[in-house]
Design a protein around this motif. Structure first.
Motif, PDB file in Angstrom:
ATOM      1  N   VAL A   1       8.298   1.558   8.110  1.00 44.83           N
ATOM      2  CA  VAL A   1       9.171   0.432   8.475  1.00 44.83           C
ATOM      3  C   VAL A   1      10.622   0.806   8.144  1.00 44.83           C
ATOM      4  O   VAL A   1      10.874   1.736   7.380  1.00 44.83           O
ATOM      5  N   ALA A   2      11.536   0.043   8.711  1.00 48.98           N
ATOM      6  CA  ALA A   2      12.960   0.249   8.406  1.00 48.98           C
ATOM      7  C   ALA A   2      13.244  -0.235   6.986  1.00 48.98           C
ATOM      8  O   ALA A   2      12.572  -1.151   6.498  1.00 48.98           O
ATOM      9  N   ASP A   3      14.238   0.384   6.340  1.00 53.67           N
ATOM     10  CA  ASP A   3      14.599  -0.006   4.971  1.00 53.67           C
ATOM     11  C   ASP A   3      14.829  -1.509   4.860  1.00 53.67           C
ATOM     12  O   ASP A   3      14.370  -2.153   3.912  1.00 53.67           O
ATOM     13  N   GLY A   4      15.527  -2.070   5.830  1.00 49.66           N
ATOM     14  CA  GLY A   4      15.853  -3.500   5.806  1.00 49.66           C
ATOM     15  C   GLY A   4      14.627  -4.398   5.838  1.00 49.66           C
ATOM     16  O   GLY A   4      14.646  -5.515   5.299  1.00 49.66           O
ATOM     17  N   THR A   5      13.556  -3.912   6.451  1.00 44.03           N
ATOM     18  CA  THR A   5      12.309  -4.707   6.529  1.00 44.03           C
ATOM     19  C   THR A   5      11.765  -4.991   5.135  1.00 44.03           C
ATOM     20  O   THR A   5      11.223  -6.067   4.883  1.00 44.03           O
TER      21      THR A   5
ATOM     22  N   ASP B   1       0.832  -1.213   0.000  1.00 44.10           N
ATOM     23  CA  ASP B   1       0.000   0.000   0.000  1.00 44.10           C
ATOM     24  C   ASP B   1       0.867   1.264   0.000  1.00 44.10           C
ATOM     25  O   ASP B   1       0.546   2.244  -0.676  1.00 44.10           O
ATOM     26  N   ALA B   2       1.952   1.228   0.749  1.00 44.22           N
ATOM     27  CA  ALA B   2       2.867   2.379   0.788  1.00 44.22           C
ATOM     28  C   ALA B   2       3.544   2.577  -0.564  1.00 44.22           C
ATOM     29  O   ALA B   2       3.733   3.714  -1.012  1.00 44.22           O
ATOM     30  N   ALA B   3       3.893   1.480  -1.226  1.00 48.28           N
ATOM     31  CA  ALA B   3       4.545   1.564  -2.544  1.00 48.28           C
ATOM     32  C   ALA B   3       3.620   2.208  -3.566  1.00 48.28           C
ATOM     33  O   ALA B   3       4.060   3.015  -4.389  1.00 48.28           O
ATOM     34  N   VAL B   4       2.340   1.884  -3.505  1.00 44.28           N
ATOM     35  CA  VAL B   4       1.370   2.480  -4.432  1.00 44.28           C
ATOM     36  C   VAL B   4       1.399   4.001  -4.290  1.00 44.28           C
ATOM     37  O   VAL B   4       1.494   4.731  -5.283  1.00 44.28           O
ATOM     38  N   ILE B   5       1.360   4.481  -3.060  1.00 42.11           N
ATOM     39  CA  ILE B   5       1.339   5.928  -2.806  1.00 42.11           C
ATOM     40  C   ILE B   5       2.676   6.562  -3.226  1.00 42.11           C
ATOM     41  O   ILE B   5       2.696   7.565  -3.947  1.00 42.11           O
ATOM     42  N   ALA B   6       3.782   5.965  -2.796  1.00 46.70           N
ATOM     43  CA  ALA B   6       5.106   6.534  -3.092  1.00 46.70           C
ATOM     44  C   ALA B   6       5.364   6.589  -4.600  1.00 46.70           C
ATOM     45  O   ALA B   6       5.843   7.604  -5.119  1.00 46.70           O
ATOM     46  N   ILE B   7       5.035   5.523  -5.304  1.00 44.80           N
ATOM     47  CA  ILE B   7       5.272   5.478  -6.754  1.00 44.80           C
ATOM     48  C   ILE B   7       4.341   6.448  -7.484  1.00 44.80           C
ATOM     49  O   ILE B   7       4.757   7.137  -8.407  1.00 44.80           O
ATOM     50  N   ALA B   8       3.081   6.521  -7.043  1.00 39.56           N
ATOM     51  CA  ALA B   8       2.134   7.446  -7.684  1.00 39.56           C
ATOM     52  C   ALA B   8       2.571   8.894  -7.498  1.00 39.56           C
ATOM     53  O   ALA B   8       2.464   9.707  -8.417  1.00 39.56           O
ATOM     54  N   GLU B   9       3.075   9.215  -6.321  1.00 42.61           N
ATOM     55  CA  GLU B   9       3.437  10.608  -6.030  1.00 42.61           C
ATOM     56  C   GLU B   9       4.798  11.014  -6.587  1.00 42.61           C
ATOM     57  O   GLU B   9       5.010  12.171  -6.915  1.00 42.61           O
ATOM     58  N   ASN B  10       5.735  10.059  -6.682  1.00 42.35           N
ATOM     59  CA  ASN B  10       7.100  10.401  -7.082  1.00 42.35           C
ATOM     60  C   ASN B  10       7.514   9.837  -8.428  1.00 42.35           C
ATOM     61  O   ASN B  10       8.540  10.222  -8.971  1.00 42.35           O
ATOM     62  N   GLY B  11       6.750   8.886  -8.971  1.00 43.33           N
ATOM     63  CA  GLY B  11       7.151   8.187 -10.182  1.00 43.33           C
ATOM     64  C   GLY B  11       8.002   6.982  -9.815  1.00 43.33           C
ATOM     65  O   GLY B  11       8.743   7.019  -8.823  1.00 43.33           O
TER      66      GLY B  11
ATOM     67  N   SER C   1      13.910   3.361   0.086  1.00 41.35           N
ATOM     68  CA  SER C   1      13.844   4.087   1.366  1.00 41.35           C
ATOM     69  C   SER C   1      12.571   4.946   1.463  1.00 41.35           C
ATOM     70  O   SER C   1      11.996   5.091   2.538  1.00 41.35           O
ATOM     71  N   LYS C   2      12.119   5.502   0.323  1.00 47.62           N
ATOM     72  CA  LYS C   2      10.874   6.290   0.321  1.00 47.62           C
ATOM     73  C   LYS C   2       9.677   5.388   0.612  1.00 47.62           C
ATOM     74  O   LYS C   2       8.750   5.768   1.320  1.00 47.62           O
ATOM     75  N   ILE C   3       9.699   4.201   0.041  1.00 47.07           N
ATOM     76  CA  ILE C   3       8.613   3.240   0.280  1.00 47.07           C
ATOM     77  C   ILE C   3       8.626   2.824   1.751  1.00 47.07           C
ATOM     78  O   ILE C   3       7.574   2.778   2.398  1.00 47.07           O
ATOM     79  N   ALA C   4       9.809   2.560   2.280  1.00 47.32           N
ATOM     80  CA  ALA C   4       9.936   2.170   3.693  1.00 47.32           C
ATOM     81  C   ALA C   4       9.401   3.279   4.598  1.00 47.32           C
ATOM     82  O   ALA C   4       8.647   3.018   5.543  1.00 47.32           O
ATOM     83  N   ARG C   5       9.787   4.518   4.298  1.00 50.12           N
ATOM     84  CA  ARG C   5       9.318   5.656   5.100  1.00 50.12           C
ATOM     85  C   ARG C   5       7.794   5.766   5.037  1.00 50.12           C
ATOM     86  O   ARG C   5       7.134   5.953   6.048  1.00 50.12           O
TER      87      ARG C   5
ATOM     88  N   ASN D   1      13.690  -6.433  -4.499  1.00 49.70           N
ATOM     89  CA  ASN D   1      14.098  -5.090  -4.909  1.00 49.70           C
ATOM     90  C   ASN D   1      12.853  -4.283  -5.270  1.00 49.70           C
ATOM     91  O   ASN D   1      11.727  -4.765  -5.119  1.00 49.70           O
ATOM     92  N   LYS D   2      13.064  -3.084  -5.765  1.00 45.84           N
ATOM     93  CA  LYS D   2      11.948  -2.192  -6.105  1.00 45.84           C
ATOM     94  C   LYS D   2      11.084  -2.789  -7.217  1.00 45.84           C
ATOM     95  O   LYS D   2       9.851  -2.684  -7.197  1.00 45.84           O
TER      96      LYS D   2
END
Length: 193
Positions: A38-42, A13-23, A30-34, A49-50
């Motif tokens: 969650v931590a980047d490593g999670t 769900d976070a990836a959908v938002i991050a990718i839609a907003e930033n490309g 790290s943007k998706i993790a933020r 990978n992305k």
């Protein structure tokens, strides 16, 4: 199984938002993790990978949509009703998740060939739903017996896809779902008086 864990869906769900907003290309893991909190490593506990995140989000979201739509279609006996339901559900599904609409209509298309091939695997299930409607219409006599299923499928999918892309490109300023009955009518009846 990773897919049953809450963090997996949280990251999707976070990836959908991050990718839609930033490309897609500007979105770092790290943007998706933020965005997911969650931590980047999670992220790497669930995804390679992305690219894996992008494929997984499409598989999850579109796969779920296709499955639900297929089940609902079983409640309708006429092919024309099933087609209307398909168009309505697709338009509503993306109208309700505008970030996902941006990702599916714009970001997925900028991906590399290997990624597109994986995405096409998911799309096959959707196209089979369309084929099922068309074959059912032929079998029941609702559609003409010499209907070219491949061509009809391309027309239906292409129309739905273009309607959604245009809606996204116009900053989603109008009610996409409201156009579903007219779109289905034109697909079924063309432009005849």
């Amino acid at each position: 199984m990773k897919k049953n864990k809450p963090k997996y869906h949280q990251i999707i769900d976070a990836a959908v938002i991050a990718i839609a907003e930033n490309g897609y290309h500007q979105t770092q893991v790290s943007k998706i993790a933020r965005q997911a909190g969650v931590a980047d490593g999670t992220i790497y506990l669930y995804f390679k990978n992305k690219e894996d995140i992008l494929i997984s989000l499409f598989q999850e979201k579109m796969g779920s949509f296709v499955e639900k739509t297929g089940q609902i279609m079983n409640e309708k006996s006429k092919a024309s009703d099933q087609l209307l339901l398909l168009v309505e559900n697709h338009f509503s599904f993306l109208s309700e998740d505008r970030h996902l609409a941006v990702v599916t209509q714009l970001e997925l298309r900028q991906s590399n060939k290997e990624l597109r091939l994986k995405i096409n695997e998911v799309l096959k299930e959707y196209l089979l739903l369309i084929d099922r409607i068309l074959q059912g219409g032929i079998d029941s006599g609702e559609f003409r017996s010499n209907l070219n299923i491949r061509l009809a499928r391309q027309m239906i999918f292409g129309t739905i896809d273009e309607m959604i892309t245009t809606w996204v490109m116009n900053d989603q300023k109008y009610d996409l779902a409201a156009s579903a009955p007219e779109v289905a009518d034109m697909l079924l009846n063309g432009f005849s008086a």
